[in-house]
Design a protein around this motif. Structure first.
Motif, PDB file in Angstrom:
ATOM      1  N   PRO A   6      -3.147  37.303 -38.123  1.00  0.00           N
ATOM      2  CA  PRO A   6      -5.253  37.411 -39.435  1.00  0.00           C
ATOM      3  C   PRO A   6      -5.646  36.058 -38.466  1.00  0.00           C
ATOM      4  O   PRO A   6      -4.873  35.174 -37.890  1.00  0.00           O
ATOM      5  N   ALA A   7      -7.214  36.428 -38.699  1.00  0.00           N
ATOM      6  CA  ALA A   7      -7.912  35.609 -38.621  1.00  0.00           C
ATOM      7  C   ALA A   7      -7.492  34.281 -39.246  1.00  0.00           C
ATOM      8  O   ALA A   7      -7.396  34.824 -40.522  1.00  0.00           O
ATOM      9  N   GLU A  44     -24.860  35.563 -40.542  1.00  0.00           N
ATOM     10  CA  GLU A  44     -23.711  36.366 -39.784  1.00  0.00           C
ATOM     11  C   GLU A  44     -22.895  36.475 -39.071  1.00  0.00           C
ATOM     12  O   GLU A  44     -21.578  37.175 -38.789  1.00  0.00           O
ATOM     13  N   ARG A  47     -19.367  35.441 -41.225  1.00  0.00           N
ATOM     14  CA  ARG A  47     -19.456  35.919 -42.614  1.00  0.00           C
ATOM     15  C   ARG A  47     -18.449  36.598 -43.033  1.00  0.00           C
ATOM     16  O   ARG A  47     -17.725  36.685 -43.859  1.00  0.00           O
ATOM     17  N   GLU A  48     -16.908  36.035 -42.324  1.00  0.00           N
ATOM     18  CA  GLU A  48     -15.763  35.759 -42.447  1.00  0.00           C
ATOM     19  C   GLU A  48     -15.157  34.644 -42.962  1.00  0.00           C
ATOM     20  O   GLU A  48     -13.654  34.881 -43.233  1.00  0.00           O
ATOM     21  N   ALA A  49     -15.619  34.102 -43.092  1.00  0.00           N
ATOM     22  CA  ALA A  49     -15.415  32.804 -44.176  1.00  0.00           C
ATOM     23  C   ALA A  49     -15.321  32.361 -45.799  1.00  0.00           C
ATOM     24  O   ALA A  49     -16.211  33.959 -46.075  1.00  0.00           O
ATOM     25  N   PRO A 113     -15.985  34.305 -32.629  1.00  0.00           N
ATOM     26  CA  PRO A 113     -14.909  35.590 -32.789  1.00  0.00           C
ATOM     27  C   PRO A 113     -14.131  33.958 -31.534  1.00  0.00           C
ATOM     28  O   PRO A 113     -12.702  34.435 -31.658  1.00  0.00           O
ATOM     29  N   LEU A 116     -11.972  31.661 -32.980  1.00  0.00           N
ATOM     30  CA  LEU A 116     -11.015  31.905 -34.251  1.00  0.00           C
ATOM     31  C   LEU A 116     -10.237  32.417 -33.029  1.00  0.00           C
ATOM     32  O   LEU A 116      -8.692  32.392 -33.577  1.00  0.00           O
TER      33      LEU A 116
END
Length: 197
Positions: A6-7, A44, A47-49, A113, A116
């Motif tokens: 997972p990230a 944007e 956005r996964e933060a 990305p 990460l």
């Protein structure tokens, strides 16, 4: 074939508080590309933060759920902005990593990305910093281990100091990114090159 994990859990500090002196004071965060402001494009990209804070003027619009703060004193530079962002994020549940991004890099979504993925592949490093081909490290497009970054700032006054002065001695790993991923907007020529309005 190895399946990626997972990230990594991360927070993001988005810096949007500069004077934009070379643009006659026009706020870079409000410049638009294809109808979206630079701060919107940067948000944007993160956005996964798990948590995001925008460091900038109080009248800069940010979406619901995004924290807002200001460096102290105002306009005292990006290092002070990161310190203010770290303080604001301290109100949230912790995250192992903290991503720092200046909002004047229209193509930075291509870099996030890669940072990460580097952290997922080599989680033991103190952090990862973007480096375009043939370019220099960009500490304002970097992913730091949160405890290491907080330690670098602990007990120091960050006002009017460079970010590099805080992170240059950290054992960071370079992450090669496309040339335009960290190209920033400083002049009107940059505004034209990035098709901003």
């Amino acid at each position: 074939m190895r399946t990626p994990g997972p990230a990594p859990l991360f927070h993001a500090v988005v810096l949007a508080g500069g004077r934009s002196t070379r643009l006659g004071g026009r706020p870079k965060a409000r410049l638009r590309q294809d109808g979206r402001t630079l701060v919107e494009l940067t948000l944007e990209a993160v956005r996964e933060a798990a948590g995001v804070v925008v460091v900038g003027p109080p009248d800069l619009p940010v979406p619901e759920g995004v924290l807002r703060t200001r460096e102290e004193p105002p306009f005292s530079g990006p290092a002070a902005g990161i310190a203010a962002g770290l303080h604001a994020l301290g109100r949230l549940p912790g995250a192992a990593w903290t991503l720092t991004l200046a909002c004047d890099m229209p193509g930075v979504a291509r870099a996030v990305p890669l940072l990460l993925e580097a952290a997922r592949a080599g989680p033991g490093a103190a952090g990862y910093v973007c480096v375009p081909p043939g370019g220099r490290r960009q500490p304002l497009a970097a992913l730091y281990r949160t405890d290491v970054l907080r330690g670098a700032y602990a007990g120091q006054d960050p006002a009017d100091r460079s970010v590099l002065s805080f992170v240059r001695d950290l054992p960071l790993r370079d992450v090669t990114v496309p040339e335009d991923a960290t190209a920033d907007v400083d002049t009107w020529d940059d505004v034209q090159r990035h098709h901003l309005t």
